[in-house]
Design a protein around this motif. Structure first.
Motif, PDB file in Angstrom:
ATOM      1  N   VAL A  20       0.842  -1.206   0.000  1.00 52.93           N
ATOM      2  CA  VAL A  20       0.000   0.000   0.000  1.00 52.93           C
ATOM      3  C   VAL A  20       0.878   1.257   0.000  1.00 52.93           C
ATOM      4  N   ALA A  21       2.023   1.190   0.691  1.00 51.33           N
ATOM      5  CA  ALA A  21       2.943   2.344   0.679  1.00 51.33           C
ATOM      6  C   ALA A  21       3.373   2.663  -0.749  1.00 51.33           C
ATOM      7  N   ARG A  22       3.718   1.626  -1.514  1.00 46.48           N
ATOM      8  CA  ARG A  22       4.089   1.858  -2.916  1.00 46.48           C
ATOM      9  C   ARG A  22       2.912   2.403  -3.707  1.00 46.48           C
ATOM     10  N   MET A  23       1.713   1.879  -3.419  1.00 43.39           N
ATOM     11  CA  MET A  23       0.515   2.364  -4.138  1.00 43.39           C
ATOM     12  C   MET A  23       0.253   3.835  -3.836  1.00 43.39           C
ATOM     13  N   VAL A  24       0.389   4.220  -2.571  1.00 42.36           N
ATOM     14  CA  VAL A  24       0.116   5.616  -2.193  1.00 42.36           C
ATOM     15  C   VAL A  24       1.002   6.553  -3.005  1.00 42.36           C
ATOM     16  N   ASP A  25       2.266   6.182  -3.139  1.00 47.69           N
ATOM     17  CA  ASP A  25       3.198   6.990  -3.915  1.00 47.69           C
ATOM     18  C   ASP A  25       2.754   7.050  -5.386  1.00 47.69           C
ATOM     19  N   GLU A  26       2.384   5.902  -5.926  1.00 44.85           N
ATOM     20  CA  GLU A  26       1.990   5.866  -7.347  1.00 44.85           C
ATOM     21  C   GLU A  26       0.654   6.553  -7.598  1.00 44.85           C
ATOM     22  N   ILE A  27      -0.244   6.505  -6.609  1.00 42.83           N
ATOM     23  CA  ILE A  27      -1.544   7.189  -6.765  1.00 42.83           C
ATOM     24  C   ILE A  27      -1.319   8.697  -6.815  1.00 42.83           C
ATOM     25  N   ASN A  28      -0.354   9.160  -6.046  1.00 45.48           N
ATOM     26  CA  ASN A  28       0.034  10.569  -6.123  1.00 45.48           C
ATOM     27  C   ASN A  28       0.536  10.902  -7.535  1.00 45.48           C
ATOM     28  N   LEU A  29       1.312   9.988  -8.118  1.00 44.05           N
ATOM     29  CA  LEU A  29       1.867  10.225  -9.462  1.00 44.05           C
ATOM     30  C   LEU A  29       0.774  10.220 -10.536  1.00 44.05           C
ATOM     31  N   ILE A  30      -0.321   9.496 -10.283  1.00 43.01           N
ATOM     32  CA  ILE A  30      -1.426   9.485 -11.262  1.00 43.01           C
ATOM     33  C   ILE A  30      -1.927  10.911 -11.483  1.00 43.01           C
ATOM     34  N   ALA A  31      -2.109  11.644 -10.396  1.00 44.43           N
ATOM     35  CA  ALA A  31      -2.580  13.028 -10.550  1.00 44.43           C
ATOM     36  C   ALA A  31      -1.498  13.893 -11.185  1.00 44.43           C
ATOM     37  N   GLN A  32      -0.232  13.666 -10.790  1.00 41.21           N
ATOM     38  CA  GLN A  32       0.858  14.463 -11.382  1.00 41.21           C
ATOM     39  C   GLN A  32       0.931  14.247 -12.897  1.00 41.21           C
ATOM     40  N   ALA A  33       0.604  13.034 -13.329  1.00 40.88           N
ATOM     41  CA  ALA A  33       0.667  12.723 -14.760  1.00 40.88           C
ATOM     42  C   ALA A  33      -0.451  13.414 -15.525  1.00 40.88           C
ATOM     43  N   HIS A  34      -1.488  13.832 -14.813  1.00 40.92           N
ATOM     44  CA  HIS A  34      -2.597  14.536 -15.472  1.00 40.92           C
ATOM     45  C   HIS A  34      -2.701  15.974 -14.970  1.00 40.92           C
ATOM     46  N   ALA A  35      -1.537  16.567 -14.672  1.00 42.63           N
ATOM     47  CA  ALA A  35      -1.480  17.951 -14.206  1.00 42.63           C
ATOM     48  C   ALA A  35      -1.964  18.872 -15.326  1.00 42.63           C
ATOM     49  N   PRO A  36      -2.495  20.066 -15.049  1.00 39.70           N
ATOM     50  CA  PRO A  36      -2.601  20.647 -13.704  1.00 39.70           C
ATOM     51  C   PRO A  36      -3.952  20.402 -13.040  1.00 39.70           C
ATOM     52  N   ASP A  37      -4.905  19.762 -13.733  1.00 38.25           N
ATOM     53  CA  ASP A  37      -6.273  19.748 -13.207  1.00 38.25           C
ATOM     54  C   ASP A  37      -6.610  18.551 -12.322  1.00 38.25           C
ATOM     55  N   ALA A  38      -5.744  17.510 -12.357  1.00 34.93           N
ATOM     56  CA  ALA A  38      -6.086  16.299 -11.616  1.00 34.93           C
ATOM     57  C   ALA A  38      -5.656  16.407 -10.153  1.00 34.93           C
ATOM     58  N   VAL A  39      -6.437  15.803  -9.251  1.00 30.92           N
ATOM     59  CA  VAL A  39      -5.992  15.618  -7.867  1.00 30.92           C
ATOM     60  C   VAL A  39      -6.299  14.180  -7.453  1.00 30.92           C
ATOM     61  N   SER A  40      -5.410  13.596  -6.631  1.00 26.00           N
ATOM     62  CA  SER A  40      -5.626  12.244  -6.123  1.00 26.00           C
ATOM     63  C   SER A  40      -5.169  12.201  -4.674  1.00 26.00           C
ATOM     64  N   THR A  41      -5.945  11.520  -3.851  1.00 22.00           N
ATOM     65  CA  THR A  41      -5.678  11.526  -2.414  1.00 22.00           C
ATOM     66  C   THR A  41      -5.934  10.159  -1.797  1.00 22.00           C
ATOM     67  N   VAL A  42      -4.992   9.708  -0.972  1.00 24.36           N
ATOM     68  CA  VAL A  42      -5.271   8.597  -0.060  1.00 24.36           C
ATOM     69  C   VAL A  42      -5.279   9.218   1.331  1.00 24.36           C
ATOM     70  N   GLY A  43      -6.453   9.293   1.941  1.00 18.54           N
ATOM     71  CA  GLY A  43      -6.573   9.999   3.213  1.00 18.54           C
ATOM     72  C   GLY A  43      -6.976   9.102   4.356  1.00 18.54           C
ATOM     73  N   LEU A  44      -7.175   7.827   4.066  1.00 21.43           N
ATOM     74  CA  LEU A  44      -7.653   6.908   5.097  1.00 21.43           C
ATOM     75  C   LEU A  44      -6.934   5.579   4.914  1.00 21.43           C
ATOM     76  N   LEU A  45      -6.385   5.091   6.020  1.00 24.38           N
ATOM     77  CA  LEU A  45      -5.586   3.860   5.977  1.00 24.38           C
ATOM     78  C   LEU A  45      -5.825   3.108   7.282  1.00 24.38           C
ATOM     79  N   GLN A  46      -6.171   1.824   7.199  1.00 24.92           N
ATOM     80  CA  GLN A  46      -6.330   1.028   8.415  1.00 24.92           C
ATOM     81  C   GLN A  46      -5.455  -0.212   8.277  1.00 24.92           C
ATOM     82  N   VAL A  47      -4.470  -0.289   9.151  1.00 28.57           N
ATOM     83  CA  VAL A  47      -3.494  -1.379   9.084  1.00 28.57           C
ATOM     84  C   VAL A  47      -3.905  -2.474  10.069  1.00 28.57           C
ATOM     85  N   SER A  48      -3.839  -3.698   9.611  1.00 23.61           N
ATOM     86  CA  SER A  48      -4.209  -4.803  10.493  1.00 23.61           C
ATOM     87  C   SER A  48      -3.063  -5.823  10.541  1.00 23.61           C
TER      88      SER A  48
END
Ligand SMILES: [Zn+2]
Length: 411
Positions: free
Chosen positions: A243-271
């Motif tokens: 998930v740590a790798r995904m969070v980084d890549e999800i951030n890059l998804i929005a960067q790849a569609h700059a300037p109008d895209a935004v992407s956020t992972v704001g909730l994480l529950q670790v078990s």
């Protein structure tokens, strides 16, 4: 024919300050939750002002208020303008209220100059925009636009179980008019930006081209819980690492569609969330937004590809679900152009901007040509008692509103 008439900055400011006394909070904000006694007081004050300005009042079954100023030809569809009077529990003085009272100021200014428009003009107040007391937000403009049924709207309940229908009756705002089927020639909503862009770029007017679309996802990634001391690095199936790798890549998804895209992972529950156990599963939520539906879908596909690739790289499994989709609401090209022209002719520094937040105008854009006008707010802060905007910027937004409305109110 357009004139160079200007709105009255002091009268607009004084009206906003007068409305802010109703539900005023100690820190200078407002608490006027939808359909409370305070909301009723705010509505009553607004209606008394509209009547003094010669408007005829209609209230519909969802409590939306329409204050109508006649035109030369009352058979024509009106140009509508407005916003909402309800606030968050610790809200500010300007969110929504500015759009309503700027609309009233347009009417007052036309009265000052005895200016007759061809079409009627209607100031609209939409019920329960904030969604704080009754979820979802923007419910009454949604019923008006056919996004929700009236039964659904009426039956939404607050935490005490009181419904919108009951509370409308209690405060005397359950109107007779049907909600919807009220054609507008155009609809304009002025609003504070609620973001930092205009202030940062020293622009006075945001020419709003639309409201971005939203896709929400929930994902559970599963690996293998095991001992942090005894499991060799190469034999681990660490869900949190994935998930740590995904969070980084999800951030890059929005960067790849700059300037109008935004992407956020704001909730994480670790078990099991224990310091010496390799995480066996992680639940997280993803928020993707873009004004263009095709790009938003591309971002969703990118998300799926990222989750697939990382889970397979790390020998994990996943369950990815889309739980909410709100399509983008692009505004009407002619209405946007009117706002831009009005800003130019008024000599105001302006830029095109996409709304990051939802607004009633998003719903109304489904049934009438619509656009919005943004003005800066200090630090981009909103939904906060410290929300603030200058009299000059608010007046500029109101002058742009006046000019855009006049352009559409001539036959
Ligand atoms: Zn608002």
């Amino acid at each position: 024919m357009l004139t160079n008439i200007k709105i009255n900055q002091d009268r607009l400011w004084d009206s906003i300050m007068e409305m802010a006394k109703i539900g005023a909070t100690p820190k200078g904000g407002c608490n006027r939750l939808a359909l409370t006694d305070l909301d009723k007081q705010g509505r009553d004050l607004f209606i008394s002002w509209c009547k003094a300005a010669g408007c005829a009042i209609t209230v519909d079954r969802m409590g939306n208020i329409f204050a109508r100023r006649s035109g030369k030809n009352d058979a024509l569809d009106p140009v509508a303008l407005g916003s909402h009077l309800d606030t968050q529990p610790t809200g500010g003085k300007f969110d929504g209220v500015f759009g309503v009272l700027a609309a009233l100021e347009v009417v007052r200014t036309l009265n000052d100059h005895a200016y007759e428009t061809d079409t009627p003009i209607e100031v609209a107040v939409w019920t329960n925009e904030e969604g704080s007391r009754f979820a979802p937000a923007m419910i009454a403009s949604g019923v008006f636009a056919g996004v929700f049924s009236e039964d659904y709207g009426m039956s939404r309940a607050d935490l005490d179980g009181k419904t919108i229908g009951e509370e409308l009756v209690r405060i005397g705002y359950r109107g007779e008019a049907p909600c919807g089927k009220r054609p507008f020639k155009a609809f304009f909503e002025a609003h504070i930006e609620q973001g930092p862009i205009l202030e940062a770029e020293n622009k006075t007017i945001g020419v709003v081209s639309g409201i971005q679309g939203i896709r929400w996802f929930e994902c559970t990634v599963t690996g293998q819980e095991s001992h942090a001391g005894t499991t060799p690095m190469k034999m681990r199936r660490d869900a949190l690492l994935g998930v740590a790798r995904m969070v980084d890549e999800i951030n890059l998804i929005a960067q790849a569609h700059a300037p109008d895209a935004v992407s956020t992972v704001g909730l994480l529950q670790v078990s099991p969330n224990s310091r010496n156990v390799i995480p066996g599963s992680v639940f997280f939520a993803v928020d993707l937004r873009h004004p263009d539906d095709a790009v938003l879908l591309e971002m969703a596909n990118d998300l799926e590809a990222v989750v697939d690739r990382v889970t397979s790289d790390l020998k994990l499994t996943h369950d990815l679900q889309e739980i909410w989709y709100s399509p983008p609401a692009p505004f009407d090209k002619a209405c946007i152009a009117s706002v831009r022209r009005a800003a130019e002719e008024g000599g105001y520094a302006h830029r095109d901007i996409v709304s990051g937040a939802g607004h009633d105008a998003g719903n109304i854009s489904r049934v009438a040509p619509t656009a919005m006008i943004f003005v800066p707010c200090a630090g981009g802060i909103s939904h906060n008692e410290s929300e603030s905007a200058t009299p000059e910027d608010l007046a500029a937004g109101c002058n742009v509103l006046l000019r855009a409305v006049l352009e559409h109110a001539s036959a």
